[in-house]
Design a protein around this motif. Structure first.
Motif, PDB file in Angstrom:
ATOM      1  N   LEU A  13       0.857  -1.189   0.000  1.00  0.00           N
ATOM      2  CA  LEU A  13       0.000   0.000   0.000  1.00  0.00           C
ATOM      3  C   LEU A  13       0.890   1.235   0.000  1.00  0.00           C
ATOM      4  O   LEU A  13       1.681   1.443   0.937  1.00  0.00           O
ATOM      5  N   ILE A  14       0.775   2.068  -1.038  1.00  0.00           N
ATOM      6  CA  ILE A  14       1.647   3.237  -1.167  1.00  0.00           C
ATOM      7  C   ILE A  14       0.881   4.509  -0.791  1.00  0.00           C
ATOM      8  O   ILE A  14      -0.350   4.537  -0.805  1.00  0.00           O
ATOM      9  N   ASP A  15       1.669   5.536  -0.466  1.00  0.00           N
ATOM     10  CA  ASP A  15       1.120   6.852  -0.120  1.00  0.00           C
ATOM     11  C   ASP A  15       0.015   6.709   0.937  1.00  0.00           C
ATOM     12  O   ASP A  15      -1.128   7.118   0.749  1.00  0.00           O
ATOM     13  N   VAL A  16       0.408   6.130   2.057  1.00  0.00           N
ATOM     14  CA  VAL A  16      -0.559   5.849   3.122  1.00  0.00           C
ATOM     15  C   VAL A  16      -1.187   7.143   3.638  1.00  0.00           C
ATOM     16  O   VAL A  16      -0.510   8.151   3.848  1.00  0.00           O
ATOM     17  N   MET A  17      -2.499   7.091   3.814  1.00  0.00           N
ATOM     18  CA  MET A  17      -3.265   8.249   4.290  1.00  0.00           C
ATOM     19  C   MET A  17      -3.871   7.946   5.656  1.00  0.00           C
ATOM     20  O   MET A  17      -3.997   6.788   6.062  1.00  0.00           O
ATOM     21  N   LYS A  18      -4.259   9.011   6.333  1.00  0.00           N
ATOM     22  CA  LYS A  18      -4.865   8.841   7.648  1.00  0.00           C
ATOM     23  C   LYS A  18      -6.155   8.020   7.549  1.00  0.00           C
ATOM     24  O   LYS A  18      -6.452   7.206   8.441  1.00  0.00           O
ATOM     25  N   LYS A  19      -6.904   8.181   6.491  1.00  0.00           N
ATOM     26  CA  LYS A  19      -8.167   7.456   6.334  1.00  0.00           C
ATOM     27  C   LYS A  19      -7.957   5.964   6.026  1.00  0.00           C
ATOM     28  O   LYS A  19      -8.915   5.196   5.989  1.00  0.00           O
ATOM     29  N   ILE A  26      -4.776  -7.668   9.984  1.00  0.00           N
ATOM     30  CA  ILE A  26      -3.751  -6.705  10.425  1.00  0.00           C
ATOM     31  C   ILE A  26      -4.408  -5.350  10.645  1.00  0.00           C
ATOM     32  O   ILE A  26      -5.124  -4.843   9.780  1.00  0.00           O
ATOM     33  N   MET A  27      -4.112  -4.766  11.802  1.00  0.00           N
ATOM     34  CA  MET A  27      -4.637  -3.436  12.109  1.00  0.00           C
ATOM     35  C   MET A  27      -3.594  -2.392  11.716  1.00  0.00           C
ATOM     36  O   MET A  27      -2.469  -2.399  12.228  1.00  0.00           O
ATOM     37  N   LEU A  28      -3.971  -1.505  10.811  1.00  0.00           N
ATOM     38  CA  LEU A  28      -3.065  -0.452  10.339  1.00  0.00           C
ATOM     39  C   LEU A  28      -3.382   0.863  11.039  1.00  0.00           C
ATOM     40  O   LEU A  28      -4.534   1.331  11.030  1.00  0.00           O
TER      41      LEU A  28
END
Length: 396
Positions: free
Chosen positions: A96-102, A126-128
């Motif tokens: 997963l790229i460019d991870v965002m708060k949402k 998995i909890m992100l």
């Protein structure tokens, strides 16, 4: 064997399938903390009963009992940001790229086989968690004290190495421990804008935070304008300059040899020759400047008349006068004729100096006895070879 729902399964559980072998999904991590804007990998392995063939595998979020979850790669919020990786050893991975708060969610791996009812959902998955970096500093610190700055996160990053910056420059000479920067003895040079980052993600540095340092006046100096010797009666200013935080509150002026101030304020106008210095003081402390020397020179003013006289040509040292001779027939009447006098005055050059001097004024006169005044300035008279000239010089 029917489909297993997400809420019926547990991490690293083993369940016997219809074909007598086991289903299993194992995740390398149950929780991941990622920096906003970074790239994250979620990894694991799986097993399935013999005789089954994997037809499709993908990732889902928010699994709900009785509801078929949507493939994450087809979710508009994740479009172009996810990539699935698998191999023959039954390893799987989500990139997963460019991870965002949402993106903070629970992620589960989903498997579909050649048998419709043989499906598997690895739960709880998995909890992100997604975090940004925030610098925490004291509001203000006084020079000479100690200070600790902290690079805070909202979740625990995995084995991070923190990097610190001041005004955009990397700090290497300071003490760093975990997510803290320790300033043993704070100086005015430590004041500035601090930010932090994690090695490997230096482009994702925190928002800068200012550290204010209070210190007494330093680099106190006196400037003089104009410089050099000062003519008595003209204006000269001394100005006191310094570097201080908070700004200088009081300026005092002293003349060397004296104990009492001779003036106050950032500027001072001395009236006498001497060495002067200023004292700058704020709430933290005070410092004196190095004294500067002021020389007041008395110089007599030169009159405009003397300036004009000095500009005259040096050839005026010799002054000529001319006169026409009397006619022969009138010589006999010379004694009874009135006396006509022609007077010429030598130029006088005067300069007012430190010691008063006067030049002797020289006058010259040439007398001729004649019955009528000659036309001395007529061009014919000047060209007359019988004209008589008298040369008069100033005394040395």
């Amino acid at each position: 064997m029917g489909s297993r729902l997400c809420n019926q399964l547990f991490h690293a559980s083993y369940v016997s399938g219809a074909f007598g072998t086991e289903w299993s999904v194992k995740y390398n991590q149950q929780e991941i903390c990622a920096l906003k804007g970074s790239t994250v990998f979620m990894n694991g392995t799986y097993t399935l009963p013999e005789g089954l063939t994997v037809m499709e595998s993908f990732w889902v979020i928010h699994p709900t009992s009785g509801v078929e979850s949507t493939d994450l790669s087809k979710d508009p919020d994740y479009s172009g940001r996810v990539e699935y990786l698998t191999d023959e050893q039954k390893h799987f991975s989500l990139k997963l790229i460019d991870v965002m708060k949402k993106d903070e969610n629970q992620y589960c791996f989903r498997i579909k086989t050649s048998v419709e009812k043989e499906k598997w959902l690895g739960y709880p998955g998995i909890m992100l968690s997604v975090t940004e970096l925030h610098v925490e500093t004291p509001e203000e610190v006084t020079e000479g004290e100690t200070a600790d700055l902290t690079c805070n996160t909202t979740c625990s990053l995995t084995d991070p190495t923190f990097i610190w910056y001041i005004n955009g420059r990397s700090l290497t000479s300071k003490t760093m421990k975990n997510n803290q920067l320790h300033l043993q003895t704070v100086s005015s040079e430590d004041a500035g804008s601090y930010s932090c980052a994690v090695r490997g993600y230096q482009h994702l540095n925190s928002t800068a935070h200012n550290l204010r340092v209070r210190y007494s006046p330093k680099n106190v100096s006196v400037s003089i304008s104009p410089s050099g010797e000062i003519v008595k009666g003209s204006s000269v200013n001394l100005t006191c300059s310094s570097d201080a935080n908070p700004p200088v509150k009081n300026y005092a002026w002293f003349k060397e040899g004296g104990t009492s101030p001779v003036g106050s304020g950032q500027s001072y106008r001395p009236l006498q020759s001497g060495s002067y210095y200023c004292k700058a003081q704020n709430e933290v402390g005070a410092q004196n400047a190095t004294a500067v020397s002021v020389i007041v020179q008395e110089i007599w003013a030169r009159s405009a008349t003397s300036d004009a006289a000095m500009n005259r040509s040096a050839s005026q040292e010799v002054i000529y006068a001319n006169a026409s001779p009397s006619r022969p027939e009138e010589n006999s009447k010379a004694e009874s004729s009135p006396v006509k006098t022609s007077v010429c005055t030598a130029a006088m050059e005067v300069e007012v100096k430190e010691e008063s001097q006067e030049d002797d004024v020289q006058y010259c006169s040439v007398q001729f006895h004649q019955s009528s005044p000659p036309n001395r300035f007529n061009s014919e008279t000047v060209d007359n070879p019988s004209a008589i000239y008298s040369s008069v010089k100033r005394k040395a």
